[in-house]
Design a protein around this motif. Structure first.
Motif, PDB file in Angstrom:
ATOM      1  N   VAL A   1      -5.005   7.322 -10.509  1.00  0.00           N
ATOM      2  CA  VAL A   1      -3.732   6.839 -11.051  1.00  0.00           C
ATOM      3  C   VAL A   1      -2.577   7.657 -10.494  1.00  0.00           C
ATOM      4  CG1 VAL A   1      -2.371   6.490 -13.146  1.00  0.00           C
ATOM      5  CG2 VAL A   1      -4.818   5.983 -13.151  1.00  0.00           C
ATOM      6  N   GLN A   2      -2.777   8.953 -10.340  1.00  0.00           N
ATOM      7  CA  GLN A   2      -1.740   9.818  -9.771  1.00  0.00           C
ATOM      8  C   GLN A   2      -1.429   9.411  -8.333  1.00  0.00           C
ATOM      9  OE1 GLN A   2      -2.308  14.018 -10.552  1.00  0.00           O
ATOM     10  NE2 GLN A   2      -1.294  14.585  -8.637  1.00  0.00           N
ATOM     11  N   ASP A   3      -2.469   9.121  -7.545  1.00  0.00           N
ATOM     12  CA  ASP A   3      -2.262   8.659  -6.167  1.00  0.00           C
ATOM     13  C   ASP A   3      -1.540   7.318  -6.146  1.00  0.00           C
ATOM     14  OD1 ASP A   3      -3.525  10.897  -5.213  1.00  0.00           O
ATOM     15  OD2 ASP A   3      -5.462   9.916  -4.869  1.00  0.00           O
ATOM     16  N   LEU A   4      -1.900   6.434  -7.081  1.00  0.00           N
ATOM     17  CA  LEU A   4      -1.230   5.137  -7.188  1.00  0.00           C
ATOM     18  C   LEU A   4       0.245   5.331  -7.508  1.00  0.00           C
ATOM     19  CD1 LEU A   4      -1.165   2.042  -7.452  1.00  0.00           C
ATOM     20  CD2 LEU A   4      -1.965   2.310  -9.814  1.00  0.00           C
ATOM     21  N   GLN A   5       0.519   6.261  -8.400  1.00  0.00           N
ATOM     22  CA  GLN A   5       1.895   6.554  -8.786  1.00  0.00           C
ATOM     23  C   GLN A   5       2.715   7.019  -7.582  1.00  0.00           C
ATOM     24  OE1 GLN A   5       2.089   9.556 -11.790  1.00  0.00           O
ATOM     25  NE2 GLN A   5       4.296   9.345 -12.126  1.00  0.00           N
ATOM     26  N   MET A   6       2.133   7.886  -6.764  1.00  0.00           N
ATOM     27  CA  MET A   6       2.826   8.398  -5.579  1.00  0.00           C
ATOM     28  C   MET A   6       3.061   7.289  -4.556  1.00  0.00           C
ATOM     29  SD  MET A   6       0.813  12.042  -5.159  1.00  0.00           S
ATOM     30  CE  MET A   6       1.674  12.444  -3.633  1.00  0.00           C
ATOM     31  N   ALA A   7       2.066   6.412  -4.381  1.00  0.00           N
ATOM     32  CA  ALA A   7       2.202   5.320  -3.414  1.00  0.00           C
ATOM     33  C   ALA A   7       3.296   4.348  -3.835  1.00  0.00           C
ATOM     34  CB  ALA A   7       0.871   4.587  -3.266  1.00  0.00           C
ATOM     35  N   THR A   8       3.368   4.061  -5.131  1.00  0.00           N
ATOM     36  CA  THR A   8       4.392   3.124  -5.601  1.00  0.00           C
ATOM     37  C   THR A   8       5.785   3.732  -5.526  1.00  0.00           C
ATOM     38  OG1 THR A   8       3.956   3.837  -7.875  1.00  0.00           O
ATOM     39  CG2 THR A   8       2.825   1.852  -7.111  1.00  0.00           C
ATOM     40  N   ARG A   9       5.880   5.031  -5.685  1.00  0.00           N
ATOM     41  CA  ARG A   9       7.176   5.697  -5.539  1.00  0.00           C
ATOM     42  C   ARG A   9       7.693   5.567  -4.108  1.00  0.00           C
ATOM     43  NH1 ARG A   9       6.222  11.427  -8.805  1.00  0.00           N
ATOM     44  NH2 ARG A   9       6.583  10.604 -10.926  1.00  0.00           N
ATOM     45  N   ARG A  10       6.760   5.590  -3.157  1.00  0.00           N
ATOM     46  CA  ARG A  10       7.151   5.440  -1.754  1.00  0.00           C
ATOM     47  C   ARG A  10       7.438   3.982  -1.400  1.00  0.00           C
ATOM     48  NH1 ARG A  10       2.441   8.561  -1.040  1.00  0.00           N
ATOM     49  NH2 ARG A  10       1.419   6.758  -0.067  1.00  0.00           N
ATOM     50  N   GLY A  11       7.084   3.065  -2.301  1.00  0.00           N
ATOM     51  CA  GLY A  11       7.277   1.650  -2.013  1.00  0.00           C
ATOM     52  C   GLY A  11       6.257   1.112  -1.027  1.00  0.00           C
ATOM     53  N   ASP A  12       5.106   1.766  -0.924  1.00  0.00           N
ATOM     54  CA  ASP A  12       4.055   1.380   0.031  1.00  0.00           C
ATOM     55  C   ASP A  12       3.078   0.427  -0.658  1.00  0.00           C
ATOM     56  OD1 ASP A  12       1.959   1.202   1.828  1.00  0.00           O
ATOM     57  OD2 ASP A  12       2.077   3.310   2.419  1.00  0.00           O
ATOM     58  N   LEU A  13       3.267  -0.873  -0.430  1.00  0.00           N
ATOM     59  CA  LEU A  13       2.451  -1.878  -1.100  1.00  0.00           C
ATOM     60  C   LEU A  13       0.992  -1.803  -0.686  1.00  0.00           C
ATOM     61  CD1 LEU A  13       2.264  -4.267  -3.006  1.00  0.00           C
ATOM     62  CD2 LEU A  13       2.897  -5.763  -1.097  1.00  0.00           C
TER      63      LEU A  13
END
Length: 242
Positions: free
Chosen positions: A105-117
């Motif tokens: 979930v933490q990795d998902l959170q970081m990816a979404t912050r970058r806007g990387d779909l």
């Protein structure tokens, strides 16, 4: 699971622990039968811990320990001791799986912050796989359903049987809840990722962060449960050494 009514003539202090355990079990059955929410899962874990705390108090009381001198009773304690190892293993595995889920979930959170779909989709796929594995890890474990005769000295041990079964149900419910939490009820499996990446509202960005906190709290709840199980196991070992 039906609520069992017992008629026991335990000492007053012992009876209070027994009554507390019964009350917490009633709460647990209500939790497991309710709609799955984070609050219900957390309350269920706390209730399980309270049951084991009361059971451990019963096991530690000298008046109960003396009642295990009968050979048949000692064999029942040894059987329960064996089952406690299996349950402890299930809980430890569930705790470790929750820790892994938390980092997904933490990795998902970081990816979404970058806007990387694409990265978000990959992280979400990993989340779904580990949650599925965690649920399977609980289901594949088989615990024996020992039958215990009624009796003052066996009250705590017989409670362990009921609590063991409902503990497994609680763990399964946690991973069912986590599997549902990441998916929108009305749209595709990537709906959460799409909302997080494309809309970029403050509320949506908080979804993954909130889920991470929830998973961490559930992990702490299972860790606390592990400690209660270890205490009960130590008490059972002490009885066997009498």
């Amino acid at each position: 699971m039906a609520c069992h009514t017992r008629s026991v003539s335990l000492p007053t202090r012992s009876h209070l622990f027994l009554q507390k355990a019964e009350e917490e079990l009633i709460k647990l059955r209500a939790c497991v039968g309710s709609s799955l929410t984070y609050e219900i899962m957390l309350d269920a874990l706390k209730a399980v811990g309270c049951v084991y705390e009361s059971i451990n108090e019963l096991l530690c009381m000298s008046s109960n320990q003396n009642g295990f001198s009968h050979m048949q009773h000692r064999r029942l304690v040894e059987q329960e001791l064996e089952e406690s190892v299996k349950l402890l293993d299930i809980c430890c595995t569930s705790r470790d799986n929750l820790d892994t889920i938390k980092y997904h979930v933490q990795d998902l959170q970081m990816a979404t912050r970058r806007g990387d779909l694409q990265a978000s989709k990959s992280k979400l796929r990993g989340y779904r796989l580990i949650v599925k594995k965690a649920n399977r890890d609980v289901k594949v474990q088989k615990l024996n359903k020992n039958e215990y005769p009624e009796g003052d000295s066996l009250a705590a041990v017989s409670f362990l049987l009921e609590t063991r079964e409902i503990t497994i149900s609680v763990l399964q419910s946690i991973f069912v809840y986590l599997a549902r939490e990441i998916v929108s009820q009305k749209s595709s499996k990537w709906s959460l990722v799409s909302r997080l990446v494309e809309k970029r509202t403050i509320a949506c960005k908080g979804d993954a962060a909130c889920l991470r906190v929830n998973v961490e709290e559930l992990e702490n709840g299972v860790e606390s449960l592990v400690r209660h199980l270890i205490q009960c196991r130590v008490s059972l070992l002490n009885i066997c050494s009498l």
